[in-house]
Design a protein around this motif. Structure first.
Motif, PDB file in Angstrom:
ATOM      1  N   ALA A 113     -21.320  73.901  42.664  1.00  0.00           N
ATOM      2  CA  ALA A 113     -21.330  73.119  41.425  1.00  0.00           C
ATOM      3  C   ALA A 113     -21.327  74.043  40.210  1.00  0.00           C
ATOM      4  O   ALA A 113     -20.694  73.748  39.185  1.00  0.00           O
ATOM      5  CB  ALA A 113     -22.541  72.197  41.388  1.00  0.00           C
ATOM      6  N   GLU A 119     -12.717  68.489  38.537  1.00  0.00           N
ATOM      7  CA  GLU A 119     -12.985  67.552  39.628  1.00  0.00           C
ATOM      8  C   GLU A 119     -13.752  68.216  40.772  1.00  0.00           C
ATOM      9  O   GLU A 119     -14.589  67.576  41.408  1.00  0.00           O
ATOM     10  CB  GLU A 119     -11.669  66.966  40.149  1.00  0.00           C
ATOM     11  N   GLU A 120     -13.445  69.485  41.020  1.00  0.00           N
ATOM     12  CA  GLU A 120     -14.172  70.194  42.072  1.00  0.00           C
ATOM     13  C   GLU A 120     -15.649  70.293  41.729  1.00  0.00           C
ATOM     14  O   GLU A 120     -16.512  70.106  42.582  1.00  0.00           O
ATOM     15  CB  GLU A 120     -13.587  71.597  42.267  1.00  0.00           C
ATOM     16  N   GLN A 121     -15.929  70.590  40.471  1.00  0.00           N
ATOM     17  CA  GLN A 121     -17.322  70.670  40.049  1.00  0.00           C
ATOM     18  C   GLN A 121     -18.008  69.324  40.187  1.00  0.00           C
ATOM     19  O   GLN A 121     -19.143  69.250  40.686  1.00  0.00           O
ATOM     20  CB  GLN A 121     -17.412  71.150  38.603  1.00  0.00           C
ATOM     21  N   GLU A 122     -17.357  68.267  39.777  1.00  0.00           N
ATOM     22  CA  GLU A 122     -17.926  66.920  39.887  1.00  0.00           C
ATOM     23  C   GLU A 122     -18.274  66.591  41.332  1.00  0.00           C
ATOM     24  O   GLU A 122     -19.319  66.005  41.620  1.00  0.00           O
ATOM     25  CB  GLU A 122     -16.940  65.886  39.340  1.00  0.00           C
ATOM     26  N   LYS A 123     -17.376  66.984  42.247  1.00  0.00           N
ATOM     27  CA  LYS A 123     -17.602  66.729  43.671  1.00  0.00           C
ATOM     28  C   LYS A 123     -18.861  67.442  44.156  1.00  0.00           C
ATOM     29  O   LYS A 123     -19.702  66.849  44.857  1.00  0.00           O
ATOM     30  CB  LYS A 123     -16.391  67.200  44.485  1.00  0.00           C
ATOM     31  N   VAL A 125     -21.381  68.654  42.272  1.00  0.00           N
ATOM     32  CA  VAL A 125     -22.571  68.136  41.590  1.00  0.00           C
ATOM     33  C   VAL A 125     -23.078  66.899  42.322  1.00  0.00           C
ATOM     34  O   VAL A 125     -24.291  66.754  42.571  1.00  0.00           O
ATOM     35  CB  VAL A 125     -22.268  67.809  40.110  1.00  0.00           C
ATOM     36  N   LYS A 126     -22.158  66.013  42.679  1.00  0.00           N
ATOM     37  CA  LYS A 126     -22.529  64.814  43.437  1.00  0.00           C
ATOM     38  C   LYS A 126     -23.137  65.195  44.781  1.00  0.00           C
ATOM     39  O   LYS A 126     -24.156  64.631  45.206  1.00  0.00           O
ATOM     40  CB  LYS A 126     -21.302  63.933  43.646  1.00  0.00           C
ATOM     41  N   LYS A 129     -26.682  66.547  44.336  1.00  0.00           N
ATOM     42  CA  LYS A 129     -27.630  65.464  44.090  1.00  0.00           C
ATOM     43  C   LYS A 129     -27.962  64.713  45.375  1.00  0.00           C
ATOM     44  O   LYS A 129     -29.140  64.396  45.633  1.00  0.00           O
ATOM     45  CB  LYS A 129     -27.061  64.492  43.047  1.00  0.00           C
ATOM     46  N   GLU A 168     -28.122  74.411  34.927  1.00  0.00           N
ATOM     47  CA  GLU A 168     -27.860  73.177  34.172  1.00  0.00           C
ATOM     48  C   GLU A 168     -27.621  73.497  32.697  1.00  0.00           C
ATOM     49  O   GLU A 168     -26.723  72.929  32.070  1.00  0.00           O
ATOM     50  CB  GLU A 168     -29.056  72.225  34.304  1.00  0.00           C
ATOM     51  N   ILE A 173     -24.651  70.312  32.370  1.00  0.00           N
ATOM     52  CA  ILE A 173     -24.654  69.193  33.312  1.00  0.00           C
ATOM     53  C   ILE A 173     -26.013  69.122  33.997  1.00  0.00           C
ATOM     54  O   ILE A 173     -26.534  70.149  34.449  1.00  0.00           O
ATOM     55  CB  ILE A 173     -23.560  69.369  34.393  1.00  0.00           C
TER      56      ILE A 173
END
Length: 223
Positions: A113, A119-123, A125-126, A129, A168, A173
């Protein structure tokens, strides 16, 4: 308690070295810390860890032990006082389980992350979590994974609160929010308030600069 010639080879920004530091301090073992420059590794480090050529390395009685998990097991078996692993076999198994989960699931997701974009980062990060939400299972009804004080899983995952908060800030983020991860969020506070953790963490500003430079190098090399 004297460590009888215990030496720890490490580098200030390594969460893996932090694990060994916390284990030694929880045990009350005195040791000499030797800072390594990983861009110019000392002959001693290469001598003591010729296989991986990295830190941490613990030296006791001129005998080197490498890799944070192996070092921890060595510490726990060599110095029996102030045990970090619980006596009950099932509780010991659970401590190892959550430490392994943090190592194999949380660490890669958090690291990716931080290193990825878009989009890779979003994936990732999800994914981070979700994995931290699973990690919360080990905290239900407890202050720490070890109960009322730090235990094995806390030692192995104890880098997460400090590093994640710094990451963060750099990314802009949030990965851990109180609303979605209340137990992990409180664990962050409790870990960061623990005396031996506070005295062992690297300077925040220095770590921010270090991780920013690392992230820039990663993005530059992938451009």
């Amino acid at each position: 308690m004297a460590g009888e010639g215990v030496k720890l080879f490490g580098t200030w920004a390594s969460p893996f070295v932090l694990r060994v530091t916390l284990a030694l301090k929880l045990k009350g073992i005195e040791y000499e810390y030797i800072e390594e420059d990983l861009s110019n590794k000392s002959p001693l480090l290469l001598q003591y860890n010729p296989v991986y050529e990295k830190v941490p390395v613990l030296v006791y009685g001129q005998k080197p032990v490498a890799e944070s998990l192996v070092i921890f097991e060595f510490i726990e078996e060599t110095w029996k006082h102030n045990p970090i692993l619980p006596e009950d076999p099932y509780e010991r198994a659970m401590a190892r389980f959550w430490a392994k989960f943090a190592e194999e699931k949380c660490l890669p997701a958090i690291f990716n992350a931080f290193c990825k974009l878009g989009e890779e980062q979003e994936k990732f990060v999800k994914e981070a979590k979700e994995n931290l939400r699973t990690l919360e299972e080990g905290l239900k009804g407890k202050k720490f994974f070890g109960g009322e004080t730090m235990g094995f899983a806390d030692v192995f995952a104890g880098w997460i609160p400090f590093w994640v908060r710094v990451m963060e800030e750099i990314m802009g983020i949030k990965i851990v929010e109180e609303e979605s991860l209340p137990l992990i969020s409180q664990w962050f506070e409790d870990i960061l308030d623990f005396d031996i953790v506070k005295e062992s963490l690297p300077p925040r500003d220095k770590l921010i600069a270090h991780l920013k430079a690392f992230r820039e190098r990663v993005h530059g090399s992938s451009a």
